[in-house]
Design a protein around this motif. Structure first.
Motif, short mmCIF file in Angstrom:
data_model
loop_
_atom_site.label_atom_id
_atom_site.label_comp_id
_atom_site.label_asym_id
_atom_site.label_seq_id
_atom_site.Cartn_x
_atom_site.Cartn_y
_atom_site.Cartn_z
N HIS A 198 0.85 -1.18 0.00
CA HIS A 198 0.00 0.00 0.00
C HIS A 198 0.89 1.24 0.00
O HIS A 198 2.01 1.19 0.49
CB HIS A 198 -0.86 0.07 1.27
CG HIS A 198 -1.71 -1.12 1.49
ND1 HIS A 198 -3.03 -1.15 1.13
CD2 HIS A 198 -1.43 -2.33 2.02
CE1 HIS A 198 -3.54 -2.33 1.45
NE2 HIS A 198 -2.59 -3.07 1.99
N VAL A 199 0.35 2.33 -0.50
CA VAL A 199 1.06 3.60 -0.39
C VAL A 199 0.52 4.30 0.85
O VAL A 199 -0.68 4.51 0.99
CB VAL A 199 0.87 4.48 -1.65
CG1 VAL A 199 1.50 5.85 -1.45
CG2 VAL A 199 1.48 3.79 -2.86
N HIS A 200 1.42 4.61 1.76
CA HIS A 200 1.06 5.27 3.02
C HIS A 200 1.52 6.72 2.97
O HIS A 200 2.62 7.02 2.52
CB HIS A 200 1.74 4.55 4.19
CG HIS A 200 1.57 5.24 5.50
ND1 HIS A 200 0.36 5.29 6.16
CD2 HIS A 200 2.45 5.93 6.27
CE1 HIS A 200 0.52 5.96 7.29
NE2 HIS A 200 1.77 6.37 7.38
N HIS A 201 0.66 7.62 3.42
CA HIS A 201 1.01 9.04 3.48
C HIS A 201 1.59 9.35 4.84
O HIS A 201 0.95 9.13 5.86
CB HIS A 201 -0.23 9.90 3.21
CG HIS A 201 -0.71 9.78 1.80
ND1 HIS A 201 -1.55 8.78 1.39
CD2 HIS A 201 -0.44 10.53 0.71
CE1 HIS A 201 -1.78 8.91 0.10
NE2 HIS A 201 -1.12 9.96 -0.35
N ILE A 202 2.81 9.82 4.87
CA ILE A 202 3.50 10.13 6.12
C ILE A 202 2.71 11.17 6.91
O ILE A 202 2.42 11.00 8.08
CB ILE A 202 4.94 10.62 5.84
CG1 ILE A 202 5.73 9.51 5.15
CG2 ILE A 202 5.63 11.05 7.14
CD1 ILE A 202 7.03 9.98 4.51
N VAL A 203 2.36 12.26 6.25
CA VAL A 203 1.44 13.23 6.84
C VAL A 203 0.07 12.87 6.26
O VAL A 203 -0.14 12.98 5.05
CB VAL A 203 1.81 14.68 6.47
CG1 VAL A 203 0.79 15.65 7.03
CG2 VAL A 203 3.21 15.02 6.96
N PRO A 204 -0.84 12.37 7.08
CA PRO A 204 -2.14 11.94 6.56
C PRO A 204 -2.84 13.03 5.77
O PRO A 204 -2.69 14.23 6.05
CB PRO A 204 -2.93 11.60 7.84
CG PRO A 204 -1.89 11.30 8.86
CD PRO A 204 -0.74 12.21 8.53
N LEU A 205 -3.61 12.59 4.77
CA LEU A 205 -4.33 13.54 3.93
C LEU A 205 -5.25 14.43 4.77
O LEU A 205 -5.38 15.61 4.50
CB LEU A 205 -5.13 12.80 2.86
CG LEU A 205 -4.28 11.96 1.90
CD1 LEU A 205 -5.18 11.10 1.02
CD2 LEU A 205 -3.40 12.84 1.05
N CYS A 206 -5.86 13.84 5.82
CA CYS A 206 -6.78 14.62 6.66
C CYS A 206 -6.05 15.69 7.47
O CYS A 206 -6.68 16.59 8.01
CB CYS A 206 -7.58 13.71 7.57
SG CYS A 206 -6.58 12.83 8.79
#
Length: 154
Positions: free
Chosen positions: A29-37
């Protein structure tokens, strides 16, 4: 609008979990270090490839508030200072554009002021719902933003 193709491309170019080294493509999966929210976006510097298990653990840390060891961007303004500006915003003394400037949020950051991490944290700590905060600040914020933009032009 999110560009899903960037995440798909990133996964293809980085087919290995950065935590455990798993290379099973279907589990990655691609994980966002700083969440999109929290204002993160789909840029390579904000994405890492994680397997399903590591991805779930990363999100459990965020959900529990246990983010001490999580990576991510440090805020440009200390939280204590941000609280002063956020209170002024919620009290209708300043508008959302001025709040973004005071919190040093980039002008390129086009998302809503309500996506700013320190603002959400402040609301949670003070028991204020997002809907309640939006309702009380909408009209005064709109008026103040018009005044602030006029001052900037002058």
């Amino acid at each position: 609008m999110r560009d899903i193709n960037k995440a798909v491309k990133y996964k293809k170019e980085n087919p290995k979990c950065v935590n455990c080294g798993c290379t099973e493509y279907d589990k990655l999966h691609v994980h966002h270090i700083v969440p999109l929210c929290f204002g993160g976006n789909d840029v390579e510097s904000n994405m890492v490839t994680l397997c399903t298990e590591c991805h779930m653990r990363a999100h459990q840390k965020v959900a529990k508030g246990n983010t001490k060891n999580c990576t991510g961007r440090k805020p440009k303004v200390a939280y204590e200072e941000a609280c002063v500006h956020i209170k002024r915003f919620l009290d209708g003394e300043i508008g959302s554009n001025e709040l973004k400037d005071l919190l040093k949020v980039s002008r390129k950051y086009q998302s809503s002021v309500w996506d700013i991490r320190s603002l959400r944290k402040y609301l949670m700590e003070h028991g204020i719902s997002l809907d309640e905060a939006k309702e009380t600040t909408y009209e005064s914020s709109r008026r103040l933003n018009i005044e602030y933009e006029r001052r900037e032009v002058a």
